[in-house]
Structure formats: C-alpha cells, structure tokens
Design an enzyme around this catalytic site. Sequence first.
Site, PDB file in Angstrom:
ATOM      1  N   ASP A 331      20.741  -0.108 -80.931  1.00  0.00           N
ATOM      2  CA  ASP A 331      21.508   0.234 -82.121  1.00  0.00           C
ATOM      3  C   ASP A 331      22.502   1.316 -81.711  1.00  0.00           C
ATOM      4  O   ASP A 331      22.384   1.905 -80.640  1.00  0.00           O
ATOM      5  CB  ASP A 331      20.565   0.745 -83.213  1.00  0.00           C
ATOM      6  CG  ASP A 331      21.251   0.835 -84.567  1.00  0.00           C
ATOM      7  OD1 ASP A 331      22.421   0.429 -84.660  1.00  0.00           O
ATOM      8  OD2 ASP A 331      20.623   1.333 -85.514  1.00  0.00           O
ATOM      9  N   ASP A 592      14.380   2.365 -83.255  1.00  0.00           N
ATOM     10  CA  ASP A 592      13.525   3.406 -83.831  1.00  0.00           C
ATOM     11  C   ASP A 592      13.268   3.192 -85.317  1.00  0.00           C
ATOM     12  O   ASP A 592      12.693   4.033 -85.983  1.00  0.00           O
ATOM     13  CB  ASP A 592      14.142   4.788 -83.619  1.00  0.00           C
ATOM     14  CG  ASP A 592      15.520   4.929 -84.277  1.00  0.00           C
ATOM     15  OD1 ASP A 592      15.992   3.944 -84.877  1.00  0.00           O
ATOM     16  OD2 ASP A 592      16.113   6.019 -84.189  1.00  0.00           O
ATOM     17  N   ASP A 596      12.672  -2.717 -86.499  1.00  0.00           N
ATOM     18  CA  ASP A 596      12.879  -2.953 -85.070  1.00  0.00           C
ATOM     19  C   ASP A 596      11.630  -3.433 -84.343  1.00  0.00           C
ATOM     20  O   ASP A 596      11.705  -3.837 -83.177  1.00  0.00           O
ATOM     21  CB  ASP A 596      13.387  -1.672 -84.382  1.00  0.00           C
ATOM     22  CG  ASP A 596      14.815  -1.335 -84.770  1.00  0.00           C
ATOM     23  OD1 ASP A 596      15.569  -2.269 -85.072  1.00  0.00           O
ATOM     24  OD2 ASP A 596      15.167  -0.145 -84.781  1.00  0.00           O
ATOM     25  N   ASN A 660      -0.798  -9.210 -36.785  1.00  0.00           N
ATOM     26  CA  ASN A 660      -1.964  -8.802 -35.999  1.00  0.00           C
ATOM     27  C   ASN A 660      -3.156  -9.726 -36.253  1.00  0.00           C
ATOM     28  O   ASN A 660      -3.853 -10.135 -35.317  1.00  0.00           O
ATOM     29  CB  ASN A 660      -2.360  -7.364 -36.335  1.00  0.00           C
ATOM     30  CG  ASN A 660      -1.393  -6.350 -35.743  1.00  0.00           C
ATOM     31  OD1 ASN A 660      -0.601  -6.681 -34.861  1.00  0.00           O
ATOM     32  ND2 ASN A 660      -1.439  -5.122 -36.226  1.00  0.00           N
ATOM     33  N   ASN A 685      -7.924  -2.281 -40.096  1.00  0.00           N
ATOM     34  CA  ASN A 685      -7.409  -2.444 -41.455  1.00  0.00           C
ATOM     35  C   ASN A 685      -7.411  -1.120 -42.204  1.00  0.00           C
ATOM     36  O   ASN A 685      -6.451  -0.775 -42.899  1.00  0.00           O
ATOM     37  CB  ASN A 685      -8.253  -3.482 -42.196  1.00  0.00           C
ATOM     38  CG  ASN A 685      -7.654  -3.859 -43.531  1.00  0.00           C
ATOM     39  OD1 ASN A 685      -6.464  -4.109 -43.630  1.00  0.00           O
ATOM     40  ND2 ASN A 685      -8.476  -3.883 -44.566  1.00  0.00           N
ATOM     41  N   ASP A 689      -3.983   0.959 -43.337  1.00  0.00           N
ATOM     42  CA  ASP A 689      -3.769   1.134 -44.784  1.00  0.00           C
ATOM     43  C   ASP A 689      -3.590   2.599 -45.167  1.00  0.00           C
ATOM     44  O   ASP A 689      -2.923   2.903 -46.161  1.00  0.00           O
ATOM     45  CB  ASP A 689      -4.965   0.569 -45.569  1.00  0.00           C
ATOM     46  CG  ASP A 689      -4.735  -0.873 -45.992  1.00  0.00           C
ATOM     47  OD1 ASP A 689      -3.570  -1.314 -45.936  1.00  0.00           O
ATOM     48  OD2 ASP A 689      -5.695  -1.549 -46.380  1.00  0.00           O
TER      49      ASP A 689
END
Length: 853
Positions: A331, A592, A596, A660, A685, A689
């Site tokens: 708006d 708002d 709406d 890998n 792993n 990570d």
Amino acid sequence: MESIADTEIKFWQLDMETACRRLSADPKGLSDQEAAMRLRQYGPNAIRNHPKTSVLLLFLAQFKSPVTLLLIAAALLSAGLGDLADTAIILAIVLISGFLGFWQEKGAADAVKELLKLVQLHCDVQREGRIKAVPVEEVVPGDIVSLTAGDFIPGDSLLLESQELFVDEAAFTGESFPVEKSYGAVTATAPMAGRSNALFMGSHVISGKAKALIVQTGARTEFGKISAELMNQIPETDFERGIRKFGYMLMEITLLLVIIIFAANVLLHKPVLDSFLFSLALAVGLTPQLLPAIISVNLAAGARRMAGHQVIVKRLSSIENFGSMNILCTDKTGTITEGKVTLGESLDCHGAHSEKVLQYAWLNAVMQQGFHNPIDEAICTTQAGTANDYQLLAEIPYDFIRKRLTVQVKNDAGTMAVTKGSLKGILALCSQAETGEGKCVGIREMERVLNEQYTKLSEAGFRTLGLAYKSIDSGHIITREDECDMIFLGFITLFDPPKAGIYDTIKKLNGLGVRLKMITGDNALVAKSLALRIGIGQPRLLTGSAIQKMSNAALAHQAPLTDIFTEVEPNQKERIIMILKKAGHVVGFMGDGINDAPALHAADVGVSVNTAVDVAKEAADIVLLSQDLNVLLEGILEGRKTFANTMKYIFMATSANFGNMFSMAGASLFLPFLPLLPKQVLLTNLLTDFPEMAIATDRVDDVNVRTPQRWDMSFIRRFMVMFGLLSSIYDYLTFGVLLLVVHANEKVFQTGWFTESVISAVLIVLIVRTRLPFFKSLPGKYLFMATIMILLTVLALPLTSFAAWFGFVQLSFTFYGWMLLIIACYMLSAELAKYWFYKGTQRLLKKRRFNLF
C-alpha cells in the site's frame, strides 16, 4: 467454577447472567491472582501449546536419521562379536556429531523465541475493574475483553454488549462478507452462521466495537479443534521445496552407492560386517547430517541480524523467500508516503473554502469511537481546543464495504446525522446538494460540477472525501437504513506527502532486482500523481473495475507489467498476489490493515508492521518495527546473505565430501583392504563438518546479494558432478603416490588417505564458498579459525596417543611433500574449474533468457 464445555449446554444459548455465574466471572473482571490461577489450570491461550522442549528429546532427535540408526545398530552388533574398541569409537563420533547439531539447534531455537516476544499480540482485558493490555496467550476463561475494528478475537466468547459489530468468520464459514453480531441468546442447535451472539477465536473484528466474555481458550476453542488440519495447510516455501528435492537427490545417490559397494565388497570376500559398516559409514559421509542444524543456525543468525535492522522474523523459512523475492506489493500509506495525513482544505460544492464543512467534518471525526485512524486524527488536530456542545447519540462505524462513517449528534439546535466517506458512496446517499450560499438544489443538477471538482483535486494529488448531513427527528436512533436522502455539503481534502528519500529507496530496490508495485484503494488520478512525484515515469495503472472484468489469463499477462493497481477492492489484493505467483515470481506483500490478512497469507512473504492491527500481524511472516522501506531493504539483503551462506554448505557437501566418498567407494573395489575403516570414515565426516558450522558468520560477496537467489537443482547437480569428479581425480593421484611411491601398507595407506582427504576437503571450502578468486574473498573470522584448528588437529593426530585408537600411524616426510604438491594442484585446478563453471552457467542463463522471446 463450572465449565460450560463440560456440559451439553452450548454457551451461545446462555444469557449474560447465567454465563457469568457458570464461569465465576465478575462484570468488573477477574483479579490478577484469579487470572494467574486459571492460566495454570487451562494453560496458555494458544492453538498449539508449546511447552519447553525437553533438552533430552531435542538431543535424541539428532539421531533420528535411518542411516544413523542403522550405523548405531551395526556398531552394537560389532560389539556383540567382541570388537568393543571400534564400537566405542564409532558411537563416540556419532555422539559428538549429534551433540554439535543439538547445540546449534538449541541456540537457534532460543534466539527465535526471544525475537518473537517483540511482536507478541496483546488485547484489552478488564482486570480488577480497569482495562489492561495483556498478551493474547494469557487470556483465560472468565476474562472480559474489549474489542474494536482490527482486533483478533482471543477466544470463543459470548457477547455482553456490542455496537454495529461486524466480524470476519471466513475461516469457519468460507463466507467472505462480514457477519453482523449482536447481544442475545440463540438456540443450542443454531448453525455456525446463526450464532449471532458468539465470537470465535480465529476470526477478527471488521468494524464496530464490543465487550465479550471469554468462554474457551486455546485448543478447546472451535478453531483449536480444527487447527491441526489447518496448520498442515501452511504452504511450502520455495526454499523448503528446494531442501526437500535436494534431500531426495542425495537419498537416491546414497542408496544406490551403498547397495553397490556392499555387494561388491561381499563378492570380493571381504568381511561382511566390516563391509556393511563401511557402506553405512559412506552413507553417513554422503549425507549432510548437519544440514538441518546448519540451516537452523543460518536462519537464526539471519533473524538476529535482521532484528538489528528492526525486522522481526516470525517464520524462519520465510527468510529465504525474503531474499528470493523479486516483486514487492505494498500500500502507499506509511511506506511510500509519510503516513502522517494532513488536512488540506474543507471546500464547498464549488471548491471554495467552507467553515461549515470543516465544522461538520470535525464533528464526525471527534465524536466517532469505533475506528481510530489517521484521517480522523488529522481532522481533529486542526480543530484542537474547539468547544463541543454536541452529544453523541449513535454511531454507524466505518467498514470497508460501505466505506463511510456516520454519527448522530444533538445539541440545543436539534438532532442530525453527519456522514463522511468516499465521494462515490456519499453521492449515492444524497438527494440534494448545498451550495456555498446555503441553498439546496437537486443532486443531479450538481453532479457534473462535483465530479469536475473531484477530478481537479485528485489530479493535484489530494485524497478527497465527501461530506453529507441531514436532520433527524428527536428521539429516533439511526440505523444503516437511515443513510439516505442526505444533503451533500462539500469536500474534505487530505494530503500524505511522499517520504523523504523514497525515490532513492525505490531505485535501490530496483537495483536489487525487486520491482515495487503499489496496490491502493485510492483513485487512479491520486495514485498517478504520487507515482510521478516519486520518480515513476509513465506509470502503468490498472484499476479495480478493469481487474474485475479480466480473466485470470488476461490478468496474468497484465499484472507483471503494471506499476500501480488503483481503486482496488480488498478481495482483489489476494487475487493479484496469486496471479503474480502463478507467473513464476516470488511475491512479497506489505500490509497493515484489517483487509490485508488474505493477501498476507497468499504472498510468499507476508510483511506487516508492529503498529498494524492484530489480524495483519498474526497473518504476517515478517514484522517491521519501523514502517520504512529502507528497513525492508536491509531485511532483503540479510535474507540474501542467509540464503547464500546456506547454499555454501550445500556446495561444500556436494563437492569434496561427495568426491571423497566416491573415491573411497571405488578404491574399496580394487584394494585388498578397506581404504578407510568405518570409524575413520566417520571421523573424516566429523572433522570436515566442523568448520562448516561457522558458515553462518561468513562474509558474503556483493555478487550474491545483487539479485534474487533461488534454488536451482540442475545447477547443484552440475556443481556436484564437476567438483566431485575433480576431487576424485586428486584422490586417485593420492592413492597412486601411497601405493607406488610410498609403498604403503594398510595402516599407512589409511592414515595418509585420511590426512589428505580431510585437509583437501577443509581447504576446498575456501574455494567453493565464493565465485571470486579465493584471495579476493577472504572467509569470516570464525570460519578461518575453525579451518586452522582442523588442519592442526589432522596433522597432529598421527603423532598422539589417540592415533592407535583409530588405527593411524606416523607418516614419512616424503608423503607430506607429495601431499602438499597434490593439494596445491587441487586448489589451483578448483579455481580454474570454478571460473569455467560460472562462465558456462552465465552463458546458459543468457541462452535461457533469449529462448523466452
């Protein structure tokens, strides 16, 4: 207290006295002590009670992956066969991985809870004889609540008093038109639409005001009973859909690889249990176990950063859509304009200043009590201190269907009704018009003059309202049927200037690939005048009446090309949003107001402000603490940074990790031993990570925030294949050095391969995290520190007493020299591959764009 819900009696069949007695409710309201006791008894007033998640359950949830559970079961089977040491190590690594995910997710959840407190809904409750604002979650049965236009109804309740009350019950009845509510018992068998004295949680007030007695809260409400079904209808975001597709793709690859590797190793007469554990460990290596935690941390970190820019995220997954958004519908009031309405002029029918028009407009504004709004505040401000000898007798509040407000007032001179609203609606009520000389003529004689005056004012950029009045017989209280045969008095002009710097803000949005579209109920002339003032040259307009006549196909063609949708009815906002979404755009809507909510629900990203009505805040995904497009601009940038950092983890998981694991799978087919033991695969792993957990704090290149970013599975697959195969090439070079140069036995091979694979996987992160050459885009502080820590750990591990636990031995300096050369070549090749990959991607995108025309 006798609970109404525990009997066959329906609360809408009760009168006020009986209902209050059954609920032990006092007309003055509950005491704070009694309310606290009932809150403990009934629990928070929420559709889904969110008890504090058990820390233990959150921790255990980290191990719900079927692959992880299979690995744990296989490790325990290994222990049953006597291999206790390996079992302990495998379980310890799985436990540490789970703890890292738990720690990250818990921190993210705690941060989000704190942010949501900033946009908590409140309602007016009568406690101990006075009105008090309390959070909706703390409303209890027996509370008496005061409701006005825009309020969210906080529980199933019985009307005690009401005035011109209209409620939206579309969630229950599917009826889009407001339902009138009034005091008075109805039969127990009345259908939902016939319960005129009952208000239900999940609906909201459109117009009028009321007092109501709360009967049921939370899951006991009618809305609560159907909430589980409704909650499941929350639309999946573009990002969530991308994560799901990515998960399916990895699942297919992992399943295929595990079956092939396990079968091949068994056929090669390797130990069945070791082969099974190795296959499962490969599956764990291929599966980005920390992806849920990484996503949660990235989103929570993004939410915290956005909160620093006064943007509060209610639904975390909407952050990614925020960054992907390429159309923002809004708006004009408060976003494009200052939102501070000022009174321009009070004019008679011929456009001359009129004190009478000003006085009557002031009476209409100052006496109304149903709906506080900037227009009435602006009118009242101009007449501050004016003596008022009128008494309010009745009011027909403003609503979005009539688009007008009527008050009935009286003084010693008599009784009259004064109506103010949209010009078209006011003219429809009038049979006469009063000229500047005080004469009344037929409305048809003045119609051309009035319309010309209205056009002139609108072209000048003024919002123009009509004002009418009529005398009322003493003793008669007006209703909606009395809004007729009125006398048109004149015009009220209002002006809401554009925000300072709005031109630059819109230019920045366009620069970020976000096109702003204005959706307003104002007439086309006012909207066009505003568009020209904020720098939109030759704006394309589409009116609500034209939209009404269009098919969806025609609107789908016109909507993306339109700058301003004017004279739009509330129900058309949702249609516009849905059409833009179907055209392939990621659409944000900023609203708002009371009307709406449907559009906020329909948008990919619903944005509201903290000063919005309850129903708008409840429907929004994101709430701004400041009604400013610059705040929104910062939020979009943060959303794109969050998306970029999440995608970095995806690229890391699908490059070195995939390469890998693919290399290990292939090597296991020609080596007389496993290239890595299951516990060594899991350690690989875990260590690769660890640095990636710091990705949420990483720097993001400008190229990643210039345009909206979206999931592209074909892009991810191409990235996985190119960089996975590149990784495998250097893995096999490492195998060659270990077997042909170092002449490694089983333990030396496994130690050397572990060292090279972890170091290369950690360093490749610095390459794939950016499209730029890595030396032009340095990593964030925490990512850099985590990378250094893992490098030192891997190099030192074979020299420590822990080495024997994992089956590692010390390596020769010859191998370290070869490893340094291989990794250096790998980094250089990855940089060149990255350059050609992104160059090829740009050519492909250009080709796709060309094929669209």
